[in-house]
Write a protein that holds these residues in place. Structure first.
Motif, mmCIF file in Angstrom:
data_model
loop_
_atom_site.group_PDB
_atom_site.id
_atom_site.type_symbol
_atom_site.label_atom_id
_atom_site.label_comp_id
_atom_site.label_asym_id
_atom_site.label_seq_id
_atom_site.Cartn_x
_atom_site.Cartn_y
_atom_site.Cartn_z
ATOM 1 N N LYS A 163 12.001 -2.575 -42.540
ATOM 2 C CA LYS A 163 12.384 -3.306 -43.750
ATOM 3 C C LYS A 163 13.908 -3.379 -43.883
ATOM 4 O O LYS A 163 14.476 -4.440 -44.147
ATOM 5 C CB LYS A 163 11.789 -2.642 -44.990
ATOM 6 N N LEU A 164 14.576 -2.238 -43.714
ATOM 7 C CA LEU A 164 16.028 -2.206 -43.867
ATOM 8 C C LEU A 164 16.724 -3.010 -42.775
ATOM 9 O O LEU A 164 17.764 -3.629 -43.024
ATOM 10 C CB LEU A 164 16.519 -0.753 -43.894
ATOM 11 N N SER A 165 16.149 -3.039 -41.592
ATOM 12 C CA SER A 165 16.699 -3.855 -40.505
ATOM 13 C C SER A 165 16.554 -5.335 -40.827
ATOM 14 O O SER A 165 17.490 -6.115 -40.640
ATOM 15 C CB SER A 165 15.997 -3.543 -39.183
ATOM 16 N N LYS A 166 15.379 -5.711 -41.316
ATOM 17 C CA LYS A 166 15.108 -7.114 -41.674
ATOM 18 C C LYS A 166 16.071 -7.585 -42.763
ATOM 19 O O LYS A 166 16.479 -8.747 -42.785
ATOM 20 C CB LYS A 166 13.657 -7.247 -42.141
ATOM 21 N N GLU A 167 16.458 -6.665 -43.658
ATOM 22 C CA GLU A 167 17.372 -7.017 -44.740
ATOM 23 C C GLU A 167 18.840 -6.956 -44.322
ATOM 24 O O GLU A 167 19.735 -7.142 -45.137
ATOM 25 C CB GLU A 167 17.113 -6.114 -45.942
ATOM 26 N N GLY A 168 19.069 -6.659 -43.053
ATOM 27 C CA GLY A 168 20.420 -6.678 -42.529
ATOM 28 C C GLY A 168 21.252 -5.440 -42.832
ATOM 29 O O GLY A 168 22.478 -5.482 -42.741
ATOM 30 N N LEU A 169 20.589 -4.331 -43.167
ATOM 31 C CA LEU A 169 21.300 -3.095 -43.486
ATOM 32 C C LEU A 169 21.442 -2.169 -42.288
ATOM 33 O O LEU A 169 22.370 -1.360 -42.239
ATOM 34 C CB LEU A 169 20.574 -2.356 -44.620
ATOM 35 N N LEU A 170 20.518 -2.286 -41.347
ATOM 36 C CA LEU A 170 20.512 -1.436 -40.156
ATOM 37 C C LEU A 170 20.507 -2.288 -38.905
ATOM 38 O O LEU A 170 20.018 -3.409 -38.913
ATOM 39 C CB LEU A 170 19.250 -0.551 -40.117
ATOM 40 N N ILE A 171 21.007 -1.704 -37.847
ATOM 41 C CA ILE A 171 20.921 -2.324 -36.532
ATOM 42 C C ILE A 171 20.369 -1.293 -35.569
ATOM 43 O O ILE A 171 20.719 -0.115 -35.637
ATOM 44 C CB ILE A 171 22.290 -2.877 -36.070
ATOM 45 N N LYS A 172 19.468 -1.755 -34.689
ATOM 46 C CA LYS A 172 18.905 -0.881 -33.668
ATOM 47 C C LYS A 172 19.374 -1.387 -32.313
ATOM 48 O O LYS A 172 19.286 -2.570 -32.023
ATOM 49 C CB LYS A 172 17.378 -0.884 -33.730
ATOM 50 N N GLU A 173 19.886 -0.447 -31.517
ATOM 51 C CA GLU A 173 20.354 -0.786 -30.175
ATOM 52 C C GLU A 173 19.693 0.160 -29.183
ATOM 53 O O GLU A 173 19.413 1.312 -29.512
ATOM 54 C CB GLU A 173 21.876 -0.626 -30.082
ATOM 55 N N ASP A 174 19.468 -0.329 -27.975
ATOM 56 C CA ASP A 174 18.903 0.530 -26.936
ATOM 57 C C ASP A 174 19.865 1.663 -26.620
ATOM 58 O O ASP A 174 21.071 1.457 -26.523
ATOM 59 C CB ASP A 174 18.627 -0.274 -25.663
ATOM 60 N N SER A 175 19.309 2.846 -26.471
ATOM 61 C CA SER A 175 20.111 3.999 -26.100
ATOM 62 C C SER A 175 20.423 3.942 -24.610
ATOM 63 O O SER A 175 19.544 3.645 -23.804
ATOM 64 C CB SER A 175 19.351 5.294 -26.424
ATOM 65 N N THR A 176 21.656 4.227 -24.259
ATOM 66 C CA THR A 176 22.031 4.268 -22.841
ATOM 67 C C THR A 176 21.565 5.568 -22.192
ATOM 68 O O THR A 176 21.455 5.634 -20.972
ATOM 69 C CB THR A 176 23.560 4.122 -22.676
ATOM 70 N N LEU A 177 21.291 6.579 -23.009
ATOM 71 C CA LEU A 177 20.861 7.875 -22.486
ATOM 72 C C LEU A 177 19.354 7.972 -22.297
ATOM 73 O O LEU A 177 18.874 8.698 -21.429
ATOM 74 C CB LEU A 177 21.321 9.005 -23.413
#
Length: 149
Positions: free
Chosen positions: A73-87
């Motif tokens: 929900k928070l991502s859809k509202e533009g508050l969070l971003i998820k990125e792939d972990s390099t580790l």
């Protein structure tokens, strides 16, 4: 150890009083439009800077599937971003967007203002007593709980 029924009732009474006093049972917290859980997720990520969902599950003691829905929900509202972990390609790094950072700052400011309002009308001595008592409660409960709240 046997705990006296009166002690249990007094602690439960305090918990009901304090949650009502802070308004945490309202649909949204601090007039932000977000639930207490959503606000706590924003605050936790804001304090951590960047994290994985497991960090939030552990620190907030929250159900993994519920957290997943909150993050979505928070991502859809533009508050969070998820990125792939390099580790670890099985994990996503979660961080606040600029909009999320603004909400984080707003939540902190409103929380501070709420505490100031709560303490109005108390003397300096009463504020010190209240503060000392809260630190004592925190110290005692953290001691028996490996993970701090």
């Amino acid at each position: 150890m046997d705990v006296n029924d009166n002690v249990i009732q007094d602690i439960r009474h305090f918990n009901r009083f304090y949650t009502k006093l802070l308004g945490v049972l309202d649909r949204t917290v601090l007039d932000t439009g977000y639930s207490l859980t959503e606000a706590r997720v924003i605050i936790e990520i804001g304090m951590l800077g960047q994290c994985i969902a497991n960090n939030l599950v552990d620190s907030l003691k929250i159900d993994r599937s519920y957290l997943s829905r909150v993050i979505a929900k928070l991502s859809k509202e533009g508050l969070l971003i998820k990125e792939d972990s390099t580790l670890d390609n099985r994990s996503n790094l979660i961080s606040l967007t600029a909009k999320g950072t603004e909400l984080y700052k707003q939540l902190n400011k409103k929380s501070d203002e709420q505490i100031v309002r709560l303490l109005q009308g108390l003397s300096e001595k009463e504020i010190k007593q209240l503060h000392t008592s809260m630190l004592l409660i925190l110290k005692k409960l953290e001691r028996i709980n490996d993970d701090s709240i």
